[in-house]
Design a protein around this motif. Structure first.
Motif, mmCIF file in Angstrom:
data_model
loop_
_atom_site.group_PDB
_atom_site.id
_atom_site.type_symbol
_atom_site.label_atom_id
_atom_site.label_comp_id
_atom_site.label_asym_id
_atom_site.label_seq_id
_atom_site.Cartn_x
_atom_site.Cartn_y
_atom_site.Cartn_z
ATOM 1 N N VAL A 222 0.873 -0.954 0.275
ATOM 2 C CA VAL A 222 -0.089 -0.074 0.097
ATOM 3 C C VAL A 222 1.085 1.321 0.053
ATOM 4 O O VAL A 222 0.344 2.238 -0.759
ATOM 5 N N LEU A 223 2.026 1.541 0.537
ATOM 6 C CA LEU A 223 3.320 2.245 0.553
ATOM 7 C C LEU A 223 3.271 2.773 -0.760
ATOM 8 O O LEU A 223 3.284 3.667 -1.389
ATOM 9 N N GLU A 224 3.612 1.743 -1.717
ATOM 10 C CA GLU A 224 4.362 2.223 -3.068
ATOM 11 C C GLU A 224 3.035 2.335 -4.151
ATOM 12 O O GLU A 224 2.300 2.882 -4.504
ATOM 13 N N THR A 225 2.100 1.739 -3.806
ATOM 14 C CA THR A 225 -0.197 1.858 -4.597
ATOM 15 C C THR A 225 0.205 3.692 -4.143
ATOM 16 O O THR A 225 -0.423 4.716 -4.800
ATOM 17 N N GLY A 226 0.700 4.318 -2.899
ATOM 18 C CA GLY A 226 0.297 5.445 -2.566
ATOM 19 C C GLY A 226 1.466 6.405 -3.451
ATOM 20 O O GLY A 226 0.386 7.338 -3.598
ATOM 21 N N MET A 227 2.279 6.356 -3.310
ATOM 22 C CA MET A 227 3.361 6.433 -4.309
ATOM 23 C C MET A 227 3.258 6.832 -5.574
ATOM 24 O O MET A 227 3.211 8.432 -6.059
ATOM 25 N N ASP A 228 2.774 6.073 -5.655
ATOM 26 C CA ASP A 228 1.975 5.391 -7.294
ATOM 27 C C ASP A 228 0.658 6.674 -7.874
ATOM 28 O O ASP A 228 1.163 7.253 -8.667
ATOM 29 N N LEU A 229 -0.098 6.644 -6.916
ATOM 30 C CA LEU A 229 -0.982 7.071 -7.050
ATOM 31 C C LEU A 229 -1.221 8.818 -7.550
ATOM 32 O O LEU A 229 -1.717 10.098 -7.667
ATOM 33 N N ILE A 230 -0.112 9.592 -6.498
ATOM 34 C CA ILE A 230 0.611 10.689 -6.050
ATOM 35 C C ILE A 230 1.474 10.838 -7.507
ATOM 36 O O ILE A 230 1.139 12.575 -7.860
ATOM 37 N N LYS A 231 2.269 9.906 -7.973
ATOM 38 C CA LYS A 231 3.238 10.631 -9.026
ATOM 39 C C LYS A 231 2.472 10.933 -10.358
ATOM 40 O O LYS A 231 2.956 11.565 -11.579
ATOM 41 N N LYS A 232 1.294 9.478 -10.400
ATOM 42 C CA LYS A 232 1.253 9.400 -11.649
ATOM 43 C C LYS A 232 0.253 10.685 -12.249
ATOM 44 O O LYS A 232 0.378 10.822 -13.906
ATOM 45 N N PRO A 233 -0.666 12.038 -11.821
ATOM 46 C CA PRO A 233 -1.284 12.794 -12.788
ATOM 47 C C PRO A 233 0.162 13.719 -13.650
ATOM 48 O O PRO A 233 0.270 14.242 -14.556
ATOM 49 N N PHE A 234 1.514 13.709 -12.795
ATOM 50 C CA PHE A 234 2.407 14.162 -13.239
ATOM 51 C C PHE A 234 3.638 13.419 -14.232
ATOM 52 O O PHE A 234 4.760 13.996 -14.722
ATOM 53 N N LEU A 235 3.130 11.919 -14.361
ATOM 54 C CA LEU A 235 4.162 11.247 -15.639
ATOM 55 C C LEU A 235 3.852 11.743 -17.250
ATOM 56 O O LEU A 235 2.788 12.189 -17.443
ATOM 57 N N GLN A 236 4.813 11.937 -17.612
ATOM 58 C CA GLN A 236 4.956 11.906 -19.206
ATOM 59 C C GLN A 236 4.013 11.137 -20.338
ATOM 60 O O GLN A 236 4.355 9.504 -19.798
#
Length: 236
Positions: A222-236
């Motif tokens: 869940v730590l990994e999933t939480g970080m991925d959620l935060i980063k997703k809108p800023f991925l190219q």
């Protein structure tokens, strides 16, 4: 039989909600269309900061009396002890990852490399302004010469188990709770806001004391999933 801090927090939060004094929950705000092509995005400097991380702990929402909490803690004493050893180190590279992503999108970004004591900041009276920050970040604007602030704020980490008074209603779940925001410091308006609430049960039997490998694995997932959620809108 002692009550852990997280359980006491849940009980206090329930009391506040029943008393009608709770602050309305800030809803999700997506980035505007073509945000990274706008003059707003290109202008000024963005500071990226993460609030001090909470210590992993257990909680038993629904065990809403002191005796109920005492019973829940007694039933899970080994789990309480193990969860409190869980690491938060996996979250610490997240601000650096965000800095790198924002730079790739053409923004002028600086890392604020110190944990933010968010509770020490003054409150911002945002009543009637649903899309404004709840905290006043003016001191960071001045100190770091930034125009906007990307704030990562995890509020709870660990394992929760739902109760109805004295009776558990679900298996324990690993949880990560928090939010991330992009704030215009001239107005404290939210350009983007993402609530984070991720949970996961153990694969197979969860009750494997003393190390609880299933719940431990679920926690780091869940730590990994939480970080991925935060980063997703800023991925190219």
């Amino acid at each position: 039989m002692s009550l852990n801090f997280r359980s006491m927090f849940v009980l206090a939060a329930a009391a506040i909600l029943l008393g009608g004094c709770a602050t309305p929950v800030q809803q999700r705000i997506d980035l505007a269309d073509n945000y990274f092509l706008s003059s707003k995005a290109k202008g000024g400097k963005v500071g990226v900061v993460m609030a001090e991380l909470p210590k992993p702990d257990t909680a038993f929402p629904g065990a809403n009396c002191l005796l109920c909490l005492g019973v829940a803690n007694g039933m899970h004493s080994a789990l309480n002890k193990e969860v409190q050893t869980f690491s938060t180190a996996e979250l610490k590279p997240l601000p650096l990852d965000v800095v790198a992503l924002l730079k790739k999108r053409g923004l002028d970004v600086v890392l604020i490399d110190e944990p933010l004591k968010i509770d020490a900041l003054p409150d911002l009276d945002a009543r009637g302004a649903a899309n404004k920050s709840r905290k006043n970040f003016t001191s960071l604007k001045t100190k770091y010469n930034v125009d906007r602030l990307f704030v990562v704020h995890f509020t709870a980490l660990g394992v929760w188990r739902s109760y109805s008074a004295y009776v558990p209603t679900d298996p324990p779940k690993a949880v990560v709770v928090g939010n991330a925001s992009l704030i215009d410091l001239s107005t404290h308006s939210l350009e983007w806001h993402l609530p984070v609430n991720v949970s996961r049960t153990a694969v197979g039997d969860w009750d494997e004391a003393p190390n609880f490998p299933g719940l431990t694995n679920a926690y780091y997932q869940v730590l990994e999933t939480g970080m991925d959620l935060i980063k997703k809108p800023f991925l190219q």
